[in-house]
Write an enzyme that holds these catalytic residues in place. Structure first.
Site, PDB file in Angstrom:
ATOM      1  N   ASP A 267     -15.645   9.943  10.090  1.00 49.88           N
ATOM      2  CA  ASP A 267     -14.492   9.133   9.697  1.00 49.88           C
ATOM      3  C   ASP A 267     -13.240   9.888  10.120  1.00 49.88           C
ATOM      4  O   ASP A 267     -13.292  11.107  10.369  1.00 49.88           O
ATOM      5  CB  ASP A 267     -14.486   8.896   8.187  1.00 49.88           C
ATOM      6  CG  ASP A 267     -13.672   7.667   7.805  1.00 49.88           C
ATOM      7  OD1 ASP A 267     -14.288   6.594   7.603  1.00 49.88           O
ATOM      8  OD2 ASP A 267     -12.442   7.763   7.735  1.00 49.88           O
TER       9      ASP A 267
ATOM     10  N   ARG B 231       0.823  -1.214   0.000  1.00 50.83           N
ATOM     11  CA  ARG B 231       0.000   0.000   0.000  1.00 50.83           C
ATOM     12  C   ARG B 231       0.863   1.273   0.000  1.00 50.83           C
ATOM     13  O   ARG B 231       0.486   2.283  -0.594  1.00 50.83           O
ATOM     14  CB  ARG B 231      -0.920   0.005   1.224  1.00 50.83           C
ATOM     15  CG  ARG B 231      -1.989  -1.092   1.230  1.00 50.83           C
ATOM     16  CD  ARG B 231      -3.190  -0.705   0.401  1.00 50.83           C
ATOM     17  NE  ARG B 231      -4.247  -1.721   0.428  1.00 50.83           N
ATOM     18  CZ  ARG B 231      -5.279  -1.699   1.253  1.00 50.83           C
ATOM     19  NH1 ARG B 231      -5.399  -0.738   2.151  1.00 50.83           N
ATOM     20  NH2 ARG B 231      -6.193  -2.645   1.205  1.00 50.83           N
TER      21      ARG B 231
END
Length: 273
Positions: free
Chosen positions: A139, A35
């Site tokens: 979030d 990633r």
């Protein structure tokens, strides 16, 4: 590209855990490497060690947040785990409440929040709930919250939404926007988004609390057991007794001290204390 050493992996994992509670077991080393490697290359850095040094400093230009996004963003789509929405519909149709407040506690790009908005709007239109309904999405990522606020999605993400519901609640892109869908303004005004770290104390309660429905789906996988328990109990302080609580159906048993009644896989009712 240099490889990710065990030592640097451990330091990155410790930084993520200490800062926002994310837990990465040794088995996640390949995930962190895959990633972050393209991002490191794009920044013109020569190693994972240089990247670690960058995200460890206060003046990182927002790169720590970018690393969090890269390590936690998963596929999401509208009406994921449809059995949960069917349960909500049955519950609300039976109770016919005048007010419904919902919290999507790990809202990501907003698919979950706007799915719920479509459902509540339809229930209100049928006279099964009152006009006072609202949804809060939170979030930790600024990037996903910005995207959620724009409410523009590839049509593929709405593949589980029936055509009639799409027509009622969405605007179909044309020309350069073909293949995109935007949630209609009447739903957008009912859904508010804000940044929240689930591992930090919730000071003074959240706007709209106590909630009738809380989603905490597909986020607990990022926390170790003690953090999971703390996060779930903290989130449940914002849910009214008798309210509905949802986690991902594959996430197993809920780790918490708050009494819950099991309704279905991933679905619970908060027991009145």
């Amino acid at each position: 590209m240099a490889t990710l050493s065990d030592r640097t992996f451990t330091q990155i994992a410790e930084l993520m855990h200490g800062s926002i509670g994310l837990s990465f077991a040794p088995s996640k080393k390949p995930l962190i490497s895959s990633r972050l490697a393209p991002r490191i290359q794009r920044l013109g850095l020569g190693s994972f060690e240089e990247y670690l040094q960058l995200i460890s400093t206060p003046d990182d230009g927002g790169e720590f947040q970018m690393a969090v996004d890269l390590l936690t963003t998963n596929e999401t789509y509208f009406f994921r785990e449809p059995a949960h929405f069917e349960l909500i519909e049955a519950e609300l149709a039976r109770e016919r409440p005048r007010r419904v407040a919902v919290w999507s506690a790990a809202s990501s790009f907003g698919d979950e929040a706007y799915s719920t908005a479509m459902l509540l709007a339809d229930l209100h239109q049928r006279g099964q709930i009152g006009s006072d309904w609202s949804i809060l999405g939170t979030d930790i990522s600024d990037r996903v919250l910005h995207s959620a606020s724009s409410a523009i999605y590839p049509a593929e993400r709405l593949r589980q939404v029936p055509p009639e519901r799409l027509k009622r609640h969405c605007l179909k892109g044309e020309g350069e926007s073909e293949g995109l869908v935007q949630i209609g303004p009447k739903l957008r005004e009912r859904v508010k988004f804000g940044q929240l770290n689930l591992c930090a104390a919730i000071e003074g309660g959240l706007p709209g609390a106590p909630f009738d429905i809380v989603f905490l789906r597909n986020v607990l996988i990022y926390f170790d057991p003690p953090t999971k328990r703390a996060v779930v109990d903290r989130v449940l302080t914002q849910l009214r007794p008798g309210g509905l609580f949802f986690i991902g159906t594959a996430e197993g048993r809920v780790p918490c001290d708050t009494p819950l009644q099991v309704l279905a896989p991933g679905a619970f009712r908060k027991v009145a204390g």
